[in-house]
Write an enzyme that holds these catalytic residues in place. Structure first.
Site, mmCIF file in Angstrom:
data_model
loop_
_atom_site.group_PDB
_atom_site.id
_atom_site.type_symbol
_atom_site.label_atom_id
_atom_site.label_comp_id
_atom_site.label_asym_id
_atom_site.label_seq_id
_atom_site.Cartn_x
_atom_site.Cartn_y
_atom_site.Cartn_z
ATOM 1 N N THR A 130 1.046 -1.022 0.039
ATOM 2 C CA THR A 130 -0.018 -0.119 0.005
ATOM 3 C C THR A 130 0.798 1.284 -0.034
ATOM 4 O O THR A 130 1.988 1.243 0.530
ATOM 5 C CB THR A 130 -0.861 -0.234 1.363
ATOM 6 O OG1 THR A 130 -1.630 1.240 1.590
ATOM 7 C CG2 THR A 130 -0.252 -0.227 2.379
ATOM 8 N N ASP A 131 0.288 2.231 -0.608
ATOM 9 C CA ASP A 131 0.979 3.761 -0.264
ATOM 10 C C ASP A 131 1.059 4.238 0.838
ATOM 11 O O ASP A 131 1.854 5.074 1.184
ATOM 12 C CB ASP A 131 0.427 4.620 -1.525
ATOM 13 C CG ASP A 131 -1.111 4.824 -1.016
ATOM 14 O OD1 ASP A 131 -1.780 4.398 -0.161
ATOM 15 O OD2 ASP A 131 -1.643 5.848 -1.936
ATOM 16 N N GLU A 132 0.285 3.436 1.883
ATOM 17 C CA GLU A 132 0.125 4.155 3.389
ATOM 18 C C GLU A 132 1.552 4.061 3.870
ATOM 19 O O GLU A 132 1.765 4.677 4.964
ATOM 20 C CB GLU A 132 -0.697 3.491 3.919
ATOM 21 C CG GLU A 132 -2.457 3.627 3.599
ATOM 22 C CD GLU A 132 -3.328 3.530 4.368
ATOM 23 O OE1 GLU A 132 -3.235 3.622 5.545
ATOM 24 O OE2 GLU A 132 -4.440 3.108 3.692
ATOM 25 N N TYR A 157 -1.716 -0.567 10.884
ATOM 26 C CA TYR A 157 -2.043 -1.150 9.633
ATOM 27 C C TYR A 157 -0.809 -0.890 8.807
ATOM 28 O O TYR A 157 -0.171 -1.606 8.284
ATOM 29 C CB TYR A 157 -3.315 -0.635 9.031
ATOM 30 C CG TYR A 157 -3.121 -1.150 7.412
ATOM 31 C CD1 TYR A 157 -3.271 -2.293 7.188
ATOM 32 C CD2 TYR A 157 -3.145 0.040 6.635
ATOM 33 C CE1 TYR A 157 -3.082 -2.564 5.749
ATOM 34 C CE2 TYR A 157 -3.332 -0.301 5.184
ATOM 35 C CZ TYR A 157 -3.227 -1.486 4.785
ATOM 36 O OH TYR A 157 -3.375 -1.655 3.475
ATOM 37 N N LYS A 161 2.206 -3.243 7.271
ATOM 38 C CA LYS A 161 2.775 -3.429 5.737
ATOM 39 C C LYS A 161 3.800 -3.000 5.689
ATOM 40 O O LYS A 161 4.566 -3.713 4.631
ATOM 41 C CB LYS A 161 1.481 -2.612 5.112
ATOM 42 C CG LYS A 161 0.245 -3.297 5.084
ATOM 43 C CD LYS A 161 0.074 -4.726 4.420
ATOM 44 C CE LYS A 161 0.272 -4.774 2.833
ATOM 45 N NZ LYS A 161 0.033 -6.088 2.525
#
Length: 349
Positions: A130-132, A157, A161
């Site tokens: 993810t870009d998060e 989260y 990741k």
């Protein structure tokens, strides 16, 4: 190609399964069937002789070893993950166990299998992230996440990741496991589990409920249609350079408020209310703890190296998504009774 897809009964994973099958690949779908999974997502391919389903939790290493030995995949597409930020605030342990320990188990099972097969150069372990993991950006269109952006996760989260991304790179550098990585922006589209923003807005609007927007709605996201994402993922697993990461974006930045107003306008057209607009139901609620201000992907690498671009604008994709939810009430009603769906989560911090 025989693909082992983890999380293939989830939102993005099932899109990958459906598209891979349509393109003639064999698929082994490995899914634990936790709360956000739904086998209806892949029902249209379930009877194909090219499809196999294994109900296995990626935290169970012995079961993973058995799956690899039984099916002998040519590539792994690892999508299985806990992904809801609000749930990670309330219960971070599940995210560490699945996203970190589960990815470790996948890497080890894949490494042992790959070694036993003679370390074929054609094997791939594709880790979908993810870009998060990159943190939060200022509201400046000239600044975007690239593959070289330093990691700066802000939620349990995104931290889980980020940890899994680091493990994948380490297994490549240390053991030579042939990996590719992708980091995507916010996905939306058919079969989206009804706890995420877009399905929440669609379903609350139809039910006459409040349309909750965190804070003042100024948080910006780049929106990627899930079927475009699946197309990009299959391209990367087939043609991506080993050890390389690719950012996948929709090139569609919108504030949350803009997004919700667009959805309301689409619903006004497709399922008009007796009086007024669905936008009348918009309600601003207390912001999420640690809510990142902006995510934006620079997709130059995947465009220039692999020739991929998204096929739809966010307005086109949202219209298709609304149509899907209007036509598939049986699917989403069956999921609304699952734990936490329809509740405000992530406010305990």
């Amino acid at each position: 190609m025989k693909l082992l897809v983890t999380g293939g009964a989830g939102f993005i994973g099932s899109a990958v399964v459906r598209l891979a099958m349509a393109r003639g690949h064999q698929v082994v779908n490995v899914d634990a069937l936790t709360y956000a999974a739904c086998l209806d997502n892949v029902a249209m391919v379930a009877d194909s002789p090219s499809y196999a389903f294994e109900q296995v939790d990626i935290r169970d290493r012995a079961a993973l070893d058995a799956v690899f030995a039984k099916h002998k995949p040519d590539a792994v597409m690892h999508l299985a993950a806990e992904s809801h930020v609000d749930r990670s605030i309330d219960g971070p342990s599940d995210f560490i166990e699945t996203n970190v320990t589960g990815t470790f188990n996948m890497l080890e099972a894949a490494r042992i299998y790959w070694t036993a097969q003679g370390k074929p150069e054609s094997f791939r372990f594709h880790h979908i992230s993810t870009d998060e993991v990159f943190g939060s950006l200022p509201n400046d269109p000239s600044v975007q996440f690239t593959e070289d952006t330093p990691y700066d996760p802000r939620s349990p989260y995104s931290a889980s990741k980020a940890s899994s991304d680091h493990l994948v790179r380490a297994w490549h550098e240390t053991y030579g496991l042939p990996v590719v990585l992708t980091n995507c922006s916010n996905n939306y589209g058919p079969y989206h589990f009804p706890e995420k923003l877009i399905p929440v807005i669609i379903l609350n609007a139809l039910a006459g409920k409040a349309l909750p927007i965190y804070g003042d709605g100024s948080n910006i996201r780049d929106w990627l249609y899930v079927e475009d994402h699946a197309d990009a993922l299959l391209l990367v697993v087939e043609k991506g350079a080993v050890g390389r990461s690719y950012n996948i974006g929709g090139e569609n930045e919108r504030t949350n408020l803009e997004l919700v107003k667009t959805l309301c306008a689409i619903l006004d057209q497709k399922r008009p209310k007796e009086t007024g607009s669905y936008a009348d139901q918009i309600t601003f609620v207390t912001d999420r703890p640690g809510h990142d201000a902006r995510y934006a992907i620079d997709p130059s690498r995947i465009r220039e190296e692999l020739g991929w671009r998204p096929s739809v604008t966010v307005e086109e994709g949202l219209a298709q998504t609304v149509d899907w939810y209007l036509d598939n009430e049986r699917w989403w009603r069956a999921l609304q009774d699952r734990h936490g769906v329809g509740e405000r989560l992530g406010v305990k911090a």
